[in-house]
Structures are given as C-alpha cells and as structure tokens.
Motif scaffolding. Sequence first.
Motif, PDB file in Angstrom:
ATOM      1  N   ARG A 137      46.695  45.791  37.013  1.00  0.00           N
ATOM      2  CA  ARG A 137      47.792  45.952  37.574  1.00  0.00           C
ATOM      3  C   ARG A 137      48.533  45.331  38.318  1.00  0.00           C
ATOM      4  NH1 ARG A 137      44.813  50.988  39.441  1.00  0.00           N
ATOM      5  NH2 ARG A 137      44.789  52.820  38.356  1.00  0.00           N
ATOM      6  N   LEU A 138      47.696  43.662  39.083  1.00  0.00           N
ATOM      7  CA  LEU A 138      48.423  43.522  39.741  1.00  0.00           C
ATOM      8  C   LEU A 138      49.532  41.671  38.254  1.00  0.00           C
ATOM      9  CD1 LEU A 138      48.638  42.378  42.448  1.00  0.00           C
ATOM     10  CD2 LEU A 138      46.656  41.024  42.084  1.00  0.00           C
ATOM     11  N   ARG A 147      36.407  47.321  41.750  1.00  0.00           N
ATOM     12  CA  ARG A 147      37.845  46.539  42.442  1.00  0.00           C
ATOM     13  C   ARG A 147      38.364  46.373  41.999  1.00  0.00           C
ATOM     14  NH1 ARG A 147      38.467  52.282  44.420  1.00  0.00           N
ATOM     15  NH2 ARG A 147      36.863  52.455  45.945  1.00  0.00           N
ATOM     16  N   CYS A 148      39.358  45.576  42.768  1.00  0.00           N
ATOM     17  CA  CYS A 148      40.772  44.070  42.612  1.00  0.00           C
ATOM     18  C   CYS A 148      39.952  43.507  43.241  1.00  0.00           C
ATOM     19  CB  CYS A 148      41.804  44.466  43.466  1.00  0.00           C
ATOM     20  SG  CYS A 148      43.440  43.191  42.338  1.00  0.00           S
ATOM     21  N   GLN A 200      49.655  47.635  44.693  1.00  0.00           N
ATOM     22  CA  GLN A 200      49.998  48.077  43.741  1.00  0.00           C
ATOM     23  C   GLN A 200      48.909  48.038  43.066  1.00  0.00           C
ATOM     24  OE1 GLN A 200      51.267  43.628  42.560  1.00  0.00           O
ATOM     25  NE2 GLN A 200      52.291  43.472  44.937  1.00  0.00           N
ATOM     26  N   VAL A 201      47.920  47.634  43.782  1.00  0.00           N
ATOM     27  CA  VAL A 201      45.847  47.862  43.574  1.00  0.00           C
ATOM     28  C   VAL A 201      45.334  49.287  43.414  1.00  0.00           C
ATOM     29  CG1 VAL A 201      45.249  45.328  43.008  1.00  0.00           C
ATOM     30  CG2 VAL A 201      45.152  46.840  45.687  1.00  0.00           C
ATOM     31  N   PHE A 237      39.303  46.385  47.787  1.00  0.00           N
ATOM     32  CA  PHE A 237      39.561  45.045  47.001  1.00  0.00           C
ATOM     33  C   PHE A 237      38.027  44.801  46.936  1.00  0.00           C
ATOM     34  CE2 PHE A 237      43.475  45.039  48.764  1.00  0.00           C
ATOM     35  CZ  PHE A 237      44.175  44.416  47.873  1.00  0.00           C
ATOM     36  N   PHE A 248      49.124  43.269  48.603  1.00  0.00           N
ATOM     37  CA  PHE A 248      48.481  43.703  47.243  1.00  0.00           C
ATOM     38  C   PHE A 248      48.179  44.757  47.526  1.00  0.00           C
ATOM     39  CE2 PHE A 248      48.233  39.395  47.504  1.00  0.00           C
ATOM     40  CZ  PHE A 248      49.448  38.926  46.640  1.00  0.00           C
ATOM     41  N   GLU A 249      47.428  45.736  48.524  1.00  0.00           N
ATOM     42  CA  GLU A 249      47.485  47.022  48.203  1.00  0.00           C
ATOM     43  C   GLU A 249      48.176  48.410  47.631  1.00  0.00           C
ATOM     44  OE1 GLU A 249      44.451  49.993  51.154  1.00  0.00           O
ATOM     45  OE2 GLU A 249      46.720  48.352  52.194  1.00  0.00           O
ATOM     46  N   PRO A 308      42.645  47.739  38.478  1.00  0.00           N
ATOM     47  CA  PRO A 308      43.315  47.458  39.656  1.00  0.00           C
ATOM     48  C   PRO A 308      43.937  46.139  39.959  1.00  0.00           C
ATOM     49  CG  PRO A 308      40.974  48.368  40.092  1.00  0.00           C
ATOM     50  CD  PRO A 308      40.738  48.017  38.931  1.00  0.00           C
ATOM     51  N   SER A 309      42.824  44.909  39.121  1.00  0.00           N
ATOM     52  CA  SER A 309      43.359  44.283  39.061  1.00  0.00           C
ATOM     53  C   SER A 309      44.652  42.992  37.622  1.00  0.00           C
ATOM     54  CB  SER A 309      42.450  42.891  38.651  1.00  0.00           C
ATOM     55  OG  SER A 309      41.550  42.377  37.187  1.00  0.00           O
ATOM     56  N   GLN A 323      38.353  40.583  35.857  1.00  0.00           N
ATOM     57  CA  GLN A 323      39.326  41.367  35.257  1.00  0.00           C
ATOM     58  C   GLN A 323      38.890  43.013  35.003  1.00  0.00           C
ATOM     59  OE1 GLN A 323      41.885  41.405  32.178  1.00  0.00           O
ATOM     60  NE2 GLN A 323      43.811  40.785  33.468  1.00  0.00           N
TER      61      GLN A 323
END
Length: 271
Positions: free
Chosen positions: A120-121, A27-28, A266-267, A71, A263-264, A117-118, A114
């Motif tokens: 992508r952020l 997860r991010c 985006q990730v 997350f 943020f959800e 998903p992160s 990293q």
Amino acid sequence: MASSPLNSVQLLDGTELPCEVVGDPGRCPLIWGHGLGPSDPRGMGRRSCESFPLISEGMREASGAEASWPFSAVVYDARGHGGSSGWELQASCIQQFHWRSLAFDMLSVATRFQTVPSRRLRGALLGGYSMGASTALWAAYLCPTAVRGLVLLSVTTAWEIRAARRENLLRNAVALRATDPPAAEVVRGAAYADLPSLADLAAADLQVPVLLCAARDDATHPAEVAERLSTVLPRAELMLTDTKAELSQAFPQRLRSWLQRHFEHQVMLDE
C-alpha cells in the motif's frame, strides 16, 4: 520484543544474508541496517549492533487500548558481517562492501519482506545506524522511486571529514590480514566508501520524509554530517542531542512519532 524465526535472503551473486523480523511479520517493515565492525566484521551483525535494542524498543507494541502498532522492523546481517556467507571467495572485489553496493543488498531484503501494508505504501521504509544509515541513503539516491522514507541514525563520517577515519580503517585492515584475510577486505572496502556529494544529493531532490538523528558528543558519527545532510534533503527532520546517552533514550519514541505522522494512515490494516 518478539522476533520471527531466522530467515535468509540469497542475492544474485550467491551471498546469503541472515534476517529476522522484530515485531509482527504481517506489519509494514522498516528495513534496518547495522553498523560497521571496523576491527571484527564477523562479530558485528543485526543483534550485536548497539542500535538493536533501540529499534526493538521503537517497534514495541503499545499497551492499553491503543490500536495495534502497524510497523515492524527487519534486521539482517550485512554482506561481510555477522553470519553472512557466500561473499568470501570474491572478497578481493572490495567494491561490494561500499555503501552504494550494500544499498542494493538492502533493497533486495526489502523486496523479500514486502507485506500487504508495505505494498500500500508503494515503496520501502529504509533505515539504519552508522554504516546502515549510509546504506539506506545510497539506496534512496540510486533508486528513489523504490524508497518512501528514511531513518538515518548516527550517520557515518563523510566527504573531507572521512579522511582521518579512512586511515584508521586501513590500519585495521592490515592488522586483520594475518588472521582473517576476507574480513580485512571488508574493512578495506569500507575505508573507501563515502556518501554522495552534497551537490549530487541536492540535485537529486529526494522528496521522501527523512528522520536524521545524531549526538553532538559522538566523534565517530559527527553531528556536522547530519546537519549538512539536513540542508540538501528537502523533507528532513533533524534531531540533535548533546550526548549519545540522550540520543539512545530519545530515539525509540521519536521514531514511533515520525512513523505515525508520515505513514500510519497509509499502512493501517483494515478493521
């Protein structure tokens, strides 16, 4: 709350920071810094900090039909604390224990953990409690393009408010010298740490979402500091409670809500 096996991040000067992921490692990650150990730095670390159960609860997977929580949290032992090692031979260089220096350590941890998903952020989510919160704020101030969000729980004393705290920390450092000279230097370095000035923070115009949380009855982490910060951080969301107990109860859900809102989308992983 499940955690991943223990990892470590090795920094450029040879310092090693033990780390672990709370939640799903894919997860991010929210990179989370713990508080200062003012009288026993080696006894304070990622799990012994009072914020550990709060961040663990915030990362807990929801039950029922709700989509998987996207997350996780990465917790680690800061330089000079817990099981960190490799810094002792240069402990007399107390600048390494200033929050502005710990900020680069935090960014190194973020790079190590990293995820897809992160990426992508396009930037790290950073946060922490007390010393960890001040570390995260310094990271955003020094490397604003590397940070996409901040969670600042019970920020330390700062500016003129920090004067009395500094004297207390210096007395702790003197008491530690007889039994643990390197640890004494950790506390001495923390005594001279401070936040960027409000004028400098205002000029930086940090355009990232910030969750600021404080309790009015917490003299060690004055609500006034969080209130002042909220005036110079353009996208700050301030949560104040009357008591520390109320803050501890409310924080996990407030954290989840804040992460979801900002943020959800985006990730989230592809179905």
